[in-house]
Design a protein around this motif. Sequence first.
Motif, PDB file in Angstrom:
ATOM      1  N   ALA A 151       0.844  -1.196   0.000  1.00 19.32           N
ATOM      2  CA  ALA A 151       0.000   0.000   0.000  1.00 19.32           C
ATOM      3  C   ALA A 151       0.879   1.245   0.000  1.00 19.32           C
ATOM      4  CB  ALA A 151      -0.917   0.002   1.215  1.00 19.32           C
ATOM      5  N   ARG A 152       0.491   2.214  -0.803  1.00 19.28           N
ATOM      6  CA  ARG A 152       1.202   3.501  -0.838  1.00 19.28           C
ATOM      7  C   ARG A 152       0.248   4.590  -1.341  1.00 19.28           C
ATOM      8  NH1 ARG A 152       2.167   5.076  -5.874  1.00 19.28           N
ATOM      9  NH2 ARG A 152       2.562   3.615  -7.582  1.00 19.28           N
ATOM     10  N   PRO A 153       0.539   5.860  -1.033  1.00 21.17           N
ATOM     11  CA  PRO A 153      -0.312   6.949  -1.524  1.00 21.17           C
ATOM     12  C   PRO A 153      -0.188   7.096  -3.048  1.00 21.17           C
ATOM     13  CG  PRO A 153       1.083   7.671   0.298  1.00 21.17           C
ATOM     14  CD  PRO A 153       1.600   6.347  -0.142  1.00 21.17           C
ATOM     15  N   VAL A 154      -1.249   7.589  -3.650  1.00 18.47           N
ATOM     16  CA  VAL A 154      -1.244   7.888  -5.083  1.00 18.47           C
ATOM     17  C   VAL A 154      -0.634   9.267  -5.293  1.00 18.47           C
ATOM     18  CG1 VAL A 154      -2.697   8.278  -7.121  1.00 18.47           C
ATOM     19  CG2 VAL A 154      -3.249   6.441  -5.514  1.00 18.47           C
ATOM     20  N   GLU A 155       0.252   9.361  -6.283  1.00 21.06           N
ATOM     21  CA  GLU A 155       0.871  10.631  -6.621  1.00 21.06           C
ATOM     22  C   GLU A 155       0.609  10.952  -8.082  1.00 21.06           C
ATOM     23  OE1 GLU A 155       4.953  10.259  -5.527  1.00 21.06           O
ATOM     24  OE2 GLU A 155       4.529  10.296  -3.379  1.00 21.06           O
ATOM     25  N   GLU A 156       0.884  12.185  -8.457  1.00 24.46           N
ATOM     26  CA  GLU A 156       0.576  12.616  -9.825  1.00 24.46           C
ATOM     27  C   GLU A 156       1.318  11.772 -10.858  1.00 24.46           C
ATOM     28  OE1 GLU A 156       0.405  16.755 -12.446  1.00 24.46           O
ATOM     29  OE2 GLU A 156       1.032  16.791 -10.357  1.00 24.46           O
ATOM     30  N   ASP A 157       2.510  11.315 -10.504  1.00 21.73           N
ATOM     31  CA  ASP A 157       3.291  10.488 -11.431  1.00 21.73           C
ATOM     32  C   ASP A 157       2.623   9.150 -11.719  1.00 21.73           C
ATOM     33  OD1 ASP A 157       5.072  12.492 -11.347  1.00 21.73           O
ATOM     34  OD2 ASP A 157       6.621  11.432 -10.240  1.00 21.73           O
ATOM     35  N   ASP A 158       1.633   8.790 -10.912  1.00 18.33           N
ATOM     36  CA  ASP A 158       0.955   7.505 -11.112  1.00 18.33           C
ATOM     37  C   ASP A 158      -0.043   7.535 -12.259  1.00 18.33           C
ATOM     38  OD1 ASP A 158       2.069   5.789  -9.093  1.00 18.33           O
ATOM     39  OD2 ASP A 158       1.039   7.005  -7.592  1.00 18.33           O
ATOM     40  N   PHE A 159      -0.155   8.660 -12.944  1.00 17.76           N
ATOM     41  CA  PHE A 159      -1.164   8.764 -14.004  1.00 17.76           C
ATOM     42  C   PHE A 159      -1.137   7.581 -14.971  1.00 17.76           C
ATOM     43  CE2 PHE A 159      -1.800   9.843 -18.470  1.00 17.76           C
ATOM     44  CZ  PHE A 159      -3.174  10.075 -18.471  1.00 17.76           C
ATOM     45  N   PRO A 160       0.028   7.178 -15.529  1.00 19.33           N
ATOM     46  CA  PRO A 160      -0.013   6.051 -16.483  1.00 19.33           C
ATOM     47  C   PRO A 160      -0.571   4.776 -15.856  1.00 19.33           C
ATOM     48  CG  PRO A 160       2.112   7.174 -16.582  1.00 19.33           C
ATOM     49  CD  PRO A 160       1.398   7.697 -15.381  1.00 19.33           C
ATOM     50  N   ARG A 161      -0.197   4.505 -14.602  1.00 19.81           N
ATOM     51  CA  ARG A 161      -0.668   3.290 -13.938  1.00 19.81           C
ATOM     52  C   ARG A 161      -2.160   3.386 -13.591  1.00 19.81           C
ATOM     53  NH1 ARG A 161       4.643   3.855 -12.670  1.00 19.81           N
ATOM     54  NH2 ARG A 161       4.205   5.613 -11.286  1.00 19.81           N
ATOM     55  N   VAL A 162      -2.600   4.579 -13.142  1.00 20.39           N
ATOM     56  CA  VAL A 162      -4.014   4.744 -12.824  1.00 20.39           C
ATOM     57  C   VAL A 162      -4.862   4.632 -14.090  1.00 20.39           C
ATOM     58  CG1 VAL A 162      -5.746   6.346 -11.938  1.00 20.39           C
ATOM     59  CG2 VAL A 162      -3.552   6.124 -10.765  1.00 20.39           C
ATOM     60  N   PHE A 163      -4.377   5.248 -15.173  1.00 21.20           N
ATOM     61  CA  PHE A 163      -5.135   5.182 -16.433  1.00 21.20           C
ATOM     62  C   PHE A 163      -5.216   3.735 -16.930  1.00 21.20           C
ATOM     63  CE2 PHE A 163      -5.722   5.572 -21.028  1.00 21.20           C
ATOM     64  CZ  PHE A 163      -6.796   6.451 -21.067  1.00 21.20           C
ATOM     65  N   GLU A 164      -4.112   3.018 -16.840  1.00 21.08           N
ATOM     66  CA  GLU A 164      -4.107   1.617 -17.262  1.00 21.08           C
ATOM     67  C   GLU A 164      -5.043   0.786 -16.380  1.00 21.08           C
ATOM     68  OE1 GLU A 164      -0.891  -2.038 -17.974  1.00 21.08           O
ATOM     69  OE2 GLU A 164      -0.311  -0.223 -16.877  1.00 21.08           O
ATOM     70  N   PHE A 165      -5.035   1.065 -15.075  1.00 24.44           N
ATOM     71  CA  PHE A 165      -5.888   0.340 -14.138  1.00 24.44           C
ATOM     72  C   PHE A 165      -7.366   0.566 -14.468  1.00 24.44           C
ATOM     73  CE2 PHE A 165      -8.444   0.803 -10.234  1.00 24.44           C
ATOM     74  CZ  PHE A 165      -8.405  -0.500  -9.752  1.00 24.44           C
ATOM     75  N   ILE A 166      -7.762   1.833 -14.643  1.00 22.43           N
ATOM     76  CA  ILE A 166      -9.175   2.134 -14.902  1.00 22.43           C
ATOM     77  C   ILE A 166      -9.583   1.610 -16.276  1.00 22.43           C
ATOM     78  CG2 ILE A 166     -10.807   4.024 -15.266  1.00 22.43           C
ATOM     79  CD1 ILE A 166      -9.351   5.580 -13.107  1.00 22.43           C
ATOM     80  N   SER A 167      -8.686   1.746 -17.250  1.00 22.00           N
ATOM     81  CA  SER A 167      -9.005   1.242 -18.590  1.00 22.00           C
ATOM     82  C   SER A 167      -9.144  -0.269 -18.603  1.00 22.00           C
ATOM     83  CB  SER A 167      -7.916   1.672 -19.586  1.00 22.00           C
ATOM     84  OG  SER A 167      -7.809   3.080 -19.648  1.00 22.00           O
ATOM     85  N   GLY A 168      -8.451  -0.967 -17.695  1.00 22.02           N
ATOM     86  CA  GLY A 168      -8.480  -2.424 -17.670  1.00 22.02           C
ATOM     87  C   GLY A 168      -9.650  -3.022 -16.910  1.00 22.02           C
ATOM     88  N   LEU A 169     -10.464  -2.165 -16.270  1.00 24.99           N
ATOM     89  CA  LEU A 169     -11.622  -2.679 -15.549  1.00 24.99           C
ATOM     90  C   LEU A 169     -12.640  -3.231 -16.541  1.00 24.99           C
ATOM     91  CD1 LEU A 169     -12.186   0.180 -12.927  1.00 24.99           C
ATOM     92  CD2 LEU A 169     -11.222  -2.089 -12.478  1.00 24.99           C
ATOM     93  N   SER A 170     -13.291  -4.306 -16.154  1.00 24.78           N
ATOM     94  CA  SER A 170     -14.359  -4.849 -16.993  1.00 24.78           C
ATOM     95  C   SER A 170     -15.518  -3.861 -17.029  1.00 24.78           C
ATOM     96  CB  SER A 170     -14.831  -6.195 -16.451  1.00 24.78           C
ATOM     97  OG  SER A 170     -15.459  -6.017 -15.195  1.00 24.78           O
ATOM     98  N   GLU A 171     -16.416  -4.040 -17.994  1.00 19.94           N
ATOM     99  CA  GLU A 171     -17.575  -3.151 -18.110  1.00 19.94           C
ATOM    100  C   GLU A 171     -18.379  -3.157 -16.805  1.00 19.94           C
ATOM    101  OE1 GLU A 171     -18.286  -1.104 -20.491  1.00 19.94           O
ATOM    102  OE2 GLU A 171     -16.621  -1.706 -21.786  1.00 19.94           O
ATOM    103  N   LYS A 172     -18.538  -4.350 -16.212  1.00 18.00           N
ATOM    104  CA  LYS A 172     -19.307  -4.442 -14.975  1.00 18.00           C
ATOM    105  C   LYS A 172     -18.616  -3.715 -13.827  1.00 18.00           C
ATOM    106  CE  LYS A 172     -21.175  -7.789 -11.655  1.00 18.00           C
ATOM    107  NZ  LYS A 172     -21.340  -9.227 -11.307  1.00 18.00           N
TER     108      LYS A 172
END
Length: 641
Positions: free
Chosen positions: A486-507
């Motif tokens: 576990a760690r805090p989210v930082e602005e540099d995490d944008f690529p990982r956050v975008f990949e994470f949200i994009s990889g979520l299933s439709e449900k």
Amino acid sequence: GRRESFAALVRQAGAHLVTRFADFAAAAAAFSIGRLPQGEGTRTAILTNGSGFAAMAADDAAAAGLTLPGLSSDVVQTFREKWPGEQMPVNPVILGAGSSEARYRETLEALLGDPGLDAVLTIAAPNPALDFDAVVREVALAAQTSVKPVGLAWVSGQRSAAVKRILAEKPDARVCAVRSPDDAARALGLLAQQTQLVRARRLPPAGPRPRLGRERTEALRRMVEEALAARRHALTGNERARFFSLLGVRSVATERAPDADDAVRAALDLGFPVVLKADAPGLARKAALGLVELTLFAPEDVRTAFERLRGAYEAIENLPLWTGVVVEKMHPHMPERELRFAIVRDHVWGPTLEFGQGGLSGELHPEFAAALPPVSLDVARQTVRRPAVARTFGGFRGMPPVDTDRAAELLCLLSDVAAAIPAIREIRIDPLVPEPDGFLALDAGVWLWDGPVRPEPNHPHLTLGAPPETAGDDVFTAKDGTRYRARPVEEDDFPRVFEFISGLSEKSFFLRFHSSARLSEERVAALCRIDYRRAVAWADVCGDGAGGERIACLGRVSLADPAECPDEAEFGVVVADRDQRRGLATRMMARLEDEALRLGAKAIFGIVLRGNDGMNAMMEKLGYVRASDERDTIRWRKILR
């Protein structure tokens, strides 16, 4: 508080600080039209019926940060066809003395159709041959045909009531009406600045931001702790050199000399020419006090300079005890490239980062850009490009270009220092000279006060919240052996956050965001820009199989609108499909409850879709109660203890 610190806060909030009533009136007129220029925002055409007003308006536009590009070939062709025989149309566009009121509308419509223009400033100079009211109506009619901002100035104070009345009759025109041409140009300049601010906040982060890291941060803290334990509120010369070396800044070779003979020996060791500076515990701004002797080429010069410094020092009252001089090797450089980096602690706004002209020029003409930590790489880049000294960063007078990214990275590291060590009262590197392989500090200092060396929950020292520090030991291992950290989210995490949200299933996406419309890059970038004084975001990360890391679970809690939910915080949690049913959401909720308490909330709530059976079951298990039931959602709430 200091005006510079407040101005930095206003700028980073996306607002504008005005200091004159005329500027306030211009800003009110600009933002009242509800339109922002498109494209670059600064490309402006000037349309007027007087050459003198055109020349003055061009200067006003330049002062407001606007540019006057050439007209497109289509617009030039249109002008030639409609008004043959006239001179070649250029920007500013000057209407002839015999031009009709309708000519204003036809010309303005053509300019608004130019794809290379973002806005048009129209000036109706006094002319007895023109019906002024008709000119204003024609301008309003043209403005209705475009979404581009149109500025209108009319010079004469006697016409103000008529302008207000006519534009009130045509509310769809959205004309930015300001009597004075220079104020009208300033109004359009503010709109251009707002366009750039909005665009910058929507863009994804520029790239990985340099960070101090835990090891360097602790080394800096130890130096500060040792100084405070010895009842010193300034770092010594050797400590300063070590301190700045951890930031990637080299210091010039120096030796301390308590008397003239030692000063001569030090100069011979270092090699001529040398510089002598008065030395005393905590002594700051030596050059401003006249306590620096430059360009000494011989031993006799050093002896004479030593005595001059001692005499000058003794003539100044309320200085600390004289301990001699510091002898430095003279470093050849261009004074145009003397820079100043600083952290200055404001009693209201906390530490403020400053960048600008250093050396004597900076003393005579102080001009710098300021920012409040923590700063992103984008904000740092904008900061180092704002002061006038940035004009010398190109190939200035035969000098090699300055690496502005390196300057921005140093500002980021100073931001980390300001956020990590509240006991720092001031850091000043002035002058700092850029070199091909980095930066060289010709003079620098670190001053302290009796504050905490580490951030404390009950001692907030930043106006904008920084991510909490972690030791990296919050680790959870799933039954299949997957190790999550576990760690805090930082602005540099944008690529990982975008990949994470994009990889979520439709449900999974629909259950979390209550919509099937995927988030844009701009929206995800905004989610990664967090003020940790009002919100907290955590991620559980694990290895991605390629030597990097991926996000498995994302959680966020933020203070709710105090008018609607006083003393409450709202949470949101989502787990990647492949990592569900491993207990990550339950662990994340416990963490978010702790963070909500730290933010000052007395209760926490979340809105969950009725069809999200797993989340609703977890809410009941964790002690949440139904605060309200809507047709499609349930509002779960829990009192924090």
